[in-house]
Scaffold this active site. Structure first.
Site, short mmCIF file in Angstrom:
data_model
loop_
_atom_site.label_atom_id
_atom_site.label_comp_id
_atom_site.label_asym_id
_atom_site.label_seq_id
_atom_site.Cartn_x
_atom_site.Cartn_y
_atom_site.Cartn_z
CE1 TYR A 63 5.34 9.50 -3.94
CE2 TYR A 63 7.05 8.28 -2.81
CZ TYR A 63 6.32 8.53 -3.94
OH TYR A 63 6.55 7.78 -5.08
N PRO A 214 4.53 -2.70 -7.85
CG PRO A 214 6.20 -3.25 -6.30
CD PRO A 214 5.50 -2.08 -6.92
CG LEU A 215 3.41 -5.90 -3.86
CD1 LEU A 215 3.47 -5.69 -2.36
CD2 LEU A 215 3.62 -7.37 -4.21
CB THR A 219 -6.14 -1.70 -7.83
OG1 THR A 219 -6.55 -0.35 -8.02
CG2 THR A 219 -7.31 -2.62 -8.00
N PRO A 220 -4.51 -3.68 -5.16
CG PRO A 220 -4.30 -4.04 -2.86
CD PRO A 220 -5.08 -3.26 -3.88
N1 LIG Z 1 7.40 6.83 -10.00
C1 LIG Z 1 6.12 6.86 -9.70
O1 LIG Z 1 5.32 7.52 -10.35
C2 LIG Z 1 5.62 6.03 -8.55
C3 LIG Z 1 4.24 5.84 -8.38
C4 LIG Z 1 3.81 5.05 -7.33
C5 LIG Z 1 4.72 4.48 -6.48
N2 LIG Z 1 6.07 4.68 -6.64
C6 LIG Z 1 7.08 4.03 -5.76
O2 LIG Z 1 6.88 2.63 -5.86
C7 LIG Z 1 6.74 2.08 -4.55
C8 LIG Z 1 5.84 0.87 -4.62
O3 LIG Z 1 4.55 1.24 -5.02
P1 LIG Z 1 3.30 1.28 -4.03
O4 LIG Z 1 3.75 1.27 -2.61
O5 LIG Z 1 2.44 2.39 -4.46
O6 LIG Z 1 2.52 -0.02 -4.42
P2 LIG Z 1 2.80 -1.59 -4.21
O7 LIG Z 1 4.15 -1.82 -3.66
O8 LIG Z 1 2.41 -2.25 -5.47
O9 LIG Z 1 1.67 -1.98 -3.16
C9 LIG Z 1 1.53 -1.35 -1.93
C10 LIG Z 1 0.20 -1.79 -1.38
O10 LIG Z 1 0.25 -3.21 -1.12
C11 LIG Z 1 0.03 -3.45 0.27
N3 LIG Z 1 0.96 -4.50 0.65
C12 LIG Z 1 2.31 -4.46 0.67
N4 LIG Z 1 2.83 -5.65 1.02
C13 LIG Z 1 1.78 -6.47 1.24
C14 LIG Z 1 1.68 -7.83 1.64
N5 LIG Z 1 2.76 -8.55 1.86
N6 LIG Z 1 0.43 -8.36 1.77
C15 LIG Z 1 -0.67 -7.63 1.51
N7 LIG Z 1 -0.63 -6.33 1.13
C16 LIG Z 1 0.59 -5.76 1.00
C17 LIG Z 1 0.30 -2.16 0.98
O11 LIG Z 1 -0.50 -2.05 2.12
P3 LIG Z 1 0.13 -2.13 3.61
O12 LIG Z 1 0.71 -0.80 3.88
O13 LIG Z 1 -1.06 -2.46 4.45
O14 LIG Z 1 1.14 -3.23 3.60
C18 LIG Z 1 -0.11 -1.13 -0.07
O15 LIG Z 1 -1.51 -0.93 -0.02
C19 LIG Z 1 6.19 3.23 -3.73
O16 LIG Z 1 6.38 3.02 -2.35
C20 LIG Z 1 6.93 4.41 -4.30
O17 LIG Z 1 8.19 4.52 -3.67
C21 LIG Z 1 6.51 5.44 -7.68
#
Ligand SMILES: NC(=O)c1ccc[n+]([C@@H]2O[C@H](COP(=O)([O-])OP(=O)(O)OC[C@H]3O[C@@H](n4cnc5c(N)ncnc54)[C@H](OP(=O)(O)O)[C@@H]3O)[C@@H](O)[C@H]2O)c1
Length: 290
Positions: A63, A214-215, A219-220
């Site tokens: 990252y 998870p969110l 693509t929220p």
């Molecule tokens: N193993 C893998 O291949 C892999 C791939 C992807 C991710 N990951 C891990 O999984 C974690 C979670 O995935 P992710 O961060 O990609 O996606 P996520 O948790 O599904 O969603 C993050 C997105 O949601 C927004 N968001 C978060 N809280 C919110 C709220 N309360 N209201 C509205 N929008 C909200 C964030 O924007 P804001 O910043 O504006 O809040 C960001 O755009 C990552 O941080 C990473 O550590 C692992």
């Protein structure tokens, strides 16, 4: 300390962590590449997470690359004794920000050393081998060669526990024959349910399942059923999506990502949200097809 304790704990290697943790991927720059627009804000999010009781942070040295781990170190070192930092190896970034496989023994070994240096630790708590046979979906293929390299690094004392990411059930079974696997990190959320059977199988064996996106990730999640339920419960759709995951299975550990302290607090508050059975049934209908 907030309500983060309300959802209980689950084992992650030799520790128990709270079921609501934090994913640090959003702390790098746009496209998870380069530095964040506001480094002080990124540091504030991490410090607030720990202040709120988060004891499980997910990261990777790809990252940024390197940026997120360096920010974690700046924000949190010396680390609290109860903090478990989970990282992942198996990919590298191209100069155009692309995500490329990095599975040679030299690349995997270098990745572990990069994580150690950038996080400023002597041993990594948990390292996930992130499979890259297909960037977008888990794809079959033997994981023996790269996992054997990681297992060797574990034997050398550089890595405490090993996990797998972006894997099929067949690869999980193969991995468990090579070394102990303490967690599996795959894409899963209300609308993306391909791993339903895998989650139940891992739960039966006491292995943590850590859904990424998870969110909804880039693509929220958006669904009228989700919005209606949230309104009815006086919660936000994101809180309902997280609460649904917590109730889906006891071995699910959450790592929602955010670059915002306000969103972090909102997400952590989902630990105290209990969804009634009729709500669960309505939400279950959203993503049955996976
Ligand atoms: N193993 C893998 O291949 C892999 C791939 C992807 C991710 N990951 C891990 O999984 C974690 C979670 O995935 P992710 O961060 O990609 O996606 P996520 O948790 O599904 O969603 C993050 C997105 O949601 C927004 N968001 C978060 N809280 C919110 C709220 N309360 N209201 C509205 N929008 C909200 C964030 O924007 P804001 O910043 O504006 O809040 C960001 O755009 C990552 O941080 C990473 O550590 C692992």
């Amino acid at each position: 300390m907030s309500q983060t304790t309300a959802a209980g704990t689950f084992s992650l290697g030799d520790r128990h962590v709270k079921r609501l943790g934090y994913g640090a991927m959003q702390l790098a720059g746009p496209g998870v590449f380069g530095p964040p627009r506001d480094r002080a804000a990124a540091i504030a999010v991490l410090r607030e997470a720990v202040a709120q009781g988060v004891d499980h942070i997910d990261t990777s040295d790809f990252y940024g690359p390197h940026v997120t781990n360096q920010i974690i170190r700046e924000a949190l070192a010396p680390y609290p004794d109860d903090l478990v930092i989970v990282t992942k190896i198996g990919a590298r970034r191209g100069e155009d920000a692309s995500w490329l496989p990095a599975f040679s023994p030299a690349e995997l070994t270098q990745a572990v050393h990069d994580n150690l240096r950038n996080l400023g630790v002597d041993v990594l708590d948990v390292v996930n081998l992130r499979l890259m046979f297909d960037v977008h979906a888990p794809a079959e293929g033997s994981i023996e060669a790269p996992l054997t390299v990681l297992a060797d690094l574990q034997r050398q004392g550089k890595v405490r526990h090993v996990g797998l990411s972006h894997v099929t059930p067949t690869q999980v079974a193969e991995g468990r024959r090579i070394c102990e696997i303490v967690c599996v990190q795959n894409q899963y959320n209300l609308a993306h349910r391909a791993d339903d059977a895998l989650i139940d199988m891992l739960a039966a064996d006491g292995i943590a399942y850590v859904p990424f996106f998870p969110l909804g990730g880039f693509t929220p999640l958006q669904s009228s059923a989700l919005s209606e339920v949230a309104q009815q419960l006086g919660a936000t759709p994101m809180q309902v999506a997280l609460a649904w995951l917590l109730q889906r299975a006891p071995n699910i550990l959450l790592i929602p990502g955010t670059s915002s302290v306000a969103h972090l607090r909102e997400n952590l508050a989902a630990a105290a949200l209990t969804l009634p059975s009729e709500v669960l049934a309505k939400l279950d209908g959203i993503g049955r097809t996976g």
